[in-house]
Design a protein around this motif. Structure first.
Motif, mmCIF file in Angstrom:
data_model
loop_
_atom_site.group_PDB
_atom_site.id
_atom_site.type_symbol
_atom_site.label_atom_id
_atom_site.label_comp_id
_atom_site.label_asym_id
_atom_site.label_seq_id
_atom_site.Cartn_x
_atom_site.Cartn_y
_atom_site.Cartn_z
ATOM 1 N N LYS A 98 0.861 -1.181 0.000
ATOM 2 C CA LYS A 98 0.000 0.000 0.000
ATOM 3 C C LYS A 98 0.900 1.235 0.000
ATOM 4 C CE LYS A 98 -0.255 -0.031 5.042
ATOM 5 N NZ LYS A 98 -1.120 -0.059 6.215
ATOM 6 N N PRO A 99 0.402 2.378 -0.432
ATOM 7 C CA PRO A 99 1.224 3.588 -0.440
ATOM 8 C C PRO A 99 1.372 4.164 0.975
ATOM 9 C CG PRO A 99 -0.952 4.056 -1.324
ATOM 10 C CD PRO A 99 -0.895 2.577 -1.062
ATOM 11 N N ALA A 100 2.532 4.736 1.227
ATOM 12 C CA ALA A 100 2.790 5.404 2.506
ATOM 13 C C ALA A 100 3.555 6.694 2.222
ATOM 14 C CB ALA A 100 3.603 4.511 3.431
ATOM 15 N N LYS A 103 6.771 9.397 -1.203
ATOM 16 C CA LYS A 103 5.797 8.303 -1.179
ATOM 17 C C LYS A 103 6.485 7.003 -1.590
ATOM 18 C CE LYS A 103 1.748 11.171 -2.296
ATOM 19 N NZ LYS A 103 1.881 11.934 -1.167
ATOM 20 N N VAL A 104 6.181 5.932 -0.836
ATOM 21 C CA VAL A 104 6.804 4.625 -1.063
ATOM 22 C C VAL A 104 5.760 3.536 -0.847
ATOM 23 C CG1 VAL A 104 7.588 4.402 1.337
ATOM 24 C CG2 VAL A 104 8.829 3.218 -0.464
ATOM 25 N N GLN A 105 5.925 2.407 -1.514
ATOM 26 C CA GLN A 105 5.050 1.262 -1.308
ATOM 27 C C GLN A 105 5.584 0.437 -0.140
ATOM 28 O OE1 GLN A 105 2.323 1.542 -2.461
ATOM 29 N NE2 GLN A 105 2.028 0.941 -4.499
ATOM 30 N N GLY A 160 15.011 4.127 -3.558
ATOM 31 C CA GLY A 160 13.840 4.649 -2.879
ATOM 32 C C GLY A 160 12.807 3.618 -2.476
ATOM 33 N N THR A 161 13.212 2.363 -2.314
ATOM 34 C CA THR A 161 12.266 1.302 -1.971
ATOM 35 C C THR A 161 12.321 0.944 -0.486
ATOM 36 O OG1 THR A 161 13.904 -0.388 -2.557
ATOM 37 C CG2 THR A 161 12.344 0.275 -4.274
ATOM 38 N N TYR A 162 11.214 0.368 -0.024
ATOM 39 C CA TYR A 162 11.107 -0.133 1.339
ATOM 40 C C TYR A 162 12.009 -1.350 1.502
ATOM 41 C CZ TYR A 162 9.030 -2.842 5.164
ATOM 42 O OH TYR A 162 8.823 -3.576 6.310
ATOM 43 N N LYS A 163 12.782 -1.404 2.602
ATOM 44 C CA LYS A 163 13.648 -2.562 2.877
ATOM 45 C C LYS A 163 13.098 -3.414 4.005
ATOM 46 C CE LYS A 163 16.656 -1.918 -0.229
ATOM 47 N NZ LYS A 163 16.522 -2.721 -1.411
ATOM 48 N N SER A 164 12.802 -2.768 5.140
ATOM 49 C CA SER A 164 12.271 -3.518 6.284
ATOM 50 C C SER A 164 11.769 -2.554 7.351
ATOM 51 C CB SER A 164 13.357 -4.433 6.882
ATOM 52 O OG SER A 164 14.370 -3.658 7.481
ATOM 53 N N ARG A 165 11.177 -3.127 8.383
ATOM 54 C CA ARG A 165 10.754 -2.332 9.535
ATOM 55 C C ARG A 165 11.981 -2.072 10.393
ATOM 56 N NH1 ARG A 165 5.868 -4.651 12.897
ATOM 57 N NH2 ARG A 165 4.593 -3.244 11.707
#
Length: 185
Positions: free
Chosen positions: A150-152, A159-161, A179-184
């Motif tokens: 989902k977008p954040a 903005k990143v997925q 610019g991508t999500y890697k982890s929490r």
């Protein structure tokens, strides 16, 4: 002088009166033809990324780009304000010079400035950083059969997925390269 066959990722060089940073370099030789070196480079003056193909054996000149530690203070209209951590001088960089990097600048964070002949030509980001999610829709329970996202929106406005389990105010690790999500976090 640097032979283009020796270009590696992270090296800086002068070519056609511009300073370039090597992102990728591939050496290829086909049949009887001459060898070619295909390089993906970033122009450190303009921030543009392009591909330059050299003939094997071409020569470029090294560019001695130094780094200085600085702290990002704030954004003022069309400029970003930094403070040199050694001299405490304020350094102003126009926003047009930090098109990609501005997505990952957090007030108060330490970064490295790239300096060439006493002129600041950009910032060097860490490969990944921890950022806070300022807004995202809540995840729907049971909607995780596939790898859905989902977008954040992050605190910088970028903005990143992200995966469905990420919520507003969560801290996440983002790659500054793509610019991508890697982890929490």
């Amino acid at each position: 002088m640097i032979n283009v066959n020796d270009l590696r990722s992270g090296m800086t060089f002068l070519y056609e009166k511009e300073i370039y940073l090597v992102i990728e370099s591939n050496h290829s030789k086909s049949g009887r033809g001459q060898a070619h070196v295909k390089t993906k480079v970033k122009n450190l003056n303009t921030g543009t990324i392009k591909i330059i193909t050299f003939t094997g054996g071409d020569i470029v000149y090294p560019a001695m780009v130094e780094t200085r530690k600085a702290q990002y203070l704030y954004q003022d209209n069309d400029n970003f304000i930094f403070m040199d951590e050694e001299s405490f001088d304020q350094i102003i960089i126009p926003a047009k010079d930090l098109i990609w990097e501005k997505n990952f600048l957090i007030e108060g964070e330490s970064i490295k400035l790239k300096v060439y002949h006493e002129k600041v030509i950009g910032v060097e980001l860490k490969p990944s950083i921890i950022m806070t999610v300022s807004y995202t829709e809540p995840g729907i329970k049971g909607n995780s059969a596939t790898n859905t996202t989902k977008p954040a929106t992050l605190v910088t406005g970028y903005k990143v997925q992200v995966p469905l389990f990420i919520n507003t105010n969560d801290k996440i690790i983002i790659s500054t390269i793509d610019g991508t999500y890697k982890s929490r976090a």
